[in-house]
Scaffold this motif. Structure first.
Motif, PDB file in Angstrom:
ATOM      1  N   GLU A  10       0.818  -1.208   0.000  1.00  0.00           N
ATOM      2  CA  GLU A  10       0.000   0.000   0.000  1.00  0.00           C
ATOM      3  C   GLU A  10       0.856   1.263   0.000  1.00  0.00           C
ATOM      4  OE1 GLU A  10      -2.559  -0.218   3.361  1.00  0.00           O
ATOM      5  OE2 GLU A  10      -3.604  -1.968   2.588  1.00  0.00           O
ATOM      6  N   SER A  11       2.096   1.141   0.460  1.00  0.00           N
ATOM      7  CA  SER A  11       2.951   2.324   0.503  1.00  0.00           C
ATOM      8  C   SER A  11       3.687   2.595  -0.815  1.00  0.00           C
ATOM      9  CB  SER A  11       3.939   2.211   1.651  1.00  0.00           C
ATOM     10  OG  SER A  11       4.723   1.061   1.509  1.00  0.00           O
ATOM     11  N   ILE A  12       3.662   1.714  -1.778  1.00  0.00           N
ATOM     12  CA  ILE A  12       4.309   1.939  -3.086  1.00  0.00           C
ATOM     13  C   ILE A  12       3.392   2.843  -3.899  1.00  0.00           C
ATOM     14  CG2 ILE A  12       5.065   0.856  -5.226  1.00  0.00           C
ATOM     15  CD1 ILE A  12       5.741  -1.646  -3.630  1.00  0.00           C
ATOM     16  N   PRO A  13       3.954   3.933  -4.403  1.00  0.00           N
ATOM     17  CA  PRO A  13       3.099   4.836  -5.176  1.00  0.00           C
ATOM     18  C   PRO A  13       2.671   4.193  -6.495  1.00  0.00           C
ATOM     19  CG  PRO A  13       5.369   5.585  -5.222  1.00  0.00           C
ATOM     20  CD  PRO A  13       5.312   4.398  -4.318  1.00  0.00           C
ATOM     21  N   VAL A  14       1.567   4.643  -6.948  1.00  0.00           N
ATOM     22  CA  VAL A  14       1.037   4.142  -8.214  1.00  0.00           C
ATOM     23  C   VAL A  14       1.579   5.052  -9.322  1.00  0.00           C
ATOM     24  CG1 VAL A  14      -1.063   3.701  -9.535  1.00  0.00           C
ATOM     25  CG2 VAL A  14      -1.012   3.314  -7.068  1.00  0.00           C
ATOM     26  N   LEU A  15       2.176   4.425 -10.315  1.00  0.00           N
ATOM     27  CA  LEU A  15       2.726   5.190 -11.433  1.00  0.00           C
ATOM     28  C   LEU A  15       1.628   5.514 -12.420  1.00  0.00           C
ATOM     29  CD1 LEU A  15       6.010   3.161 -12.027  1.00  0.00           C
ATOM     30  CD2 LEU A  15       5.737   5.278 -10.784  1.00  0.00           C
ATOM     31  N   GLU A  16       1.817   6.643 -13.072  1.00  0.00           N
ATOM     32  CA  GLU A  16       0.838   7.031 -14.077  1.00  0.00           C
ATOM     33  C   GLU A  16       0.996   6.150 -15.294  1.00  0.00           C
ATOM     34  OE1 GLU A  16       0.858  11.179 -15.003  1.00  0.00           O
ATOM     35  OE2 GLU A  16       1.204  11.744 -12.926  1.00  0.00           O
TER      36      GLU A  16
END
Length: 183
Positions: A10-16
């Motif tokens: 959940e802490s890994i950012p979501v890439l565009e």
């Protein structure tokens, strides 16, 4: 009770999602043109500076020989008395010797110069006797006193000094060339 550990996923950012290439192309074309323009302006400026610098090369400062010959010509035009001429020719010669051959004759009286065993040791051997004779001759006029005018004798003193200066300069150049060739 311990708090629940956070889920690392959940802490890994979501890439565009992929950005279309067109978004970069329109923006970077202006940047490329700007960079090309800056490089062209710098190149033109550098070339112009080099061309101007090449044209403005300064003449080298006059040599000791040039200074001495100019002083002798000025002296010759001034029509000095024999005593004044001998004083000035002696000073010109001694100044040249002090600068060119590092002989301390400029800083000595004639008596000190005559008594020094190694006087003119730094003058080329082929020119020492002529230099000594001219300085002795000039000393006779310096200490004779009087205000006698003799344009022919003044011309002879200046001519003798001029020839001696050329001879010393040529002899030193020949000795330097021979030393360089020997290496």
């Amino acid at each position: 009770m311990q708090p629940a550990a956070p889920n690392i996923l959940e802490s890994i950012p979501v890439l565009e999602k992929d950005i279309p290439v067109e978004a970069f192309a329109a923006h970077s074309l202006g940047q490329i043109l700007l960079i090309i323009g800056v490089i062209a302006a710098l190149t033109i400026g550098l070339v112009a500076w080099l061309l101007l610098r090449r044209r403005r090369k300064l003449a080298p400062p006059p040599s000791l020989l040039d200074n001495a010959l100019t002083a002798l010509s000025t002296l010759e035009e001034g029509a000095p008395t024999l005593r004044e001429c001998s004083l000035r020719v002696s000073m010109i010669l001694r100044t040249y010797l002090a600068g060119q051959t590092h002989d301390p004759a400029l800083y000595e009286t004639h008596e000190e110069f005559s008594r020094r065993m190694d006087s003119l040791a730094s003058v080329p051997a082929a020119c020492r006797e002529q230099t000594r004779e001219l300085l002795e001759s000039l000393a006779e006029y310096k200490y004779a006193g009087g205000e006698k005018q003799d344009p022919l004798q003044v011309n002879a003193m200046v001519t003798q000094a001029r020839e001696l200066l050329h001879r010393i300069n040529e002899t030193q150049a020949a000795e330097a060339a021979a030393a360089k060739a020997a290496k």
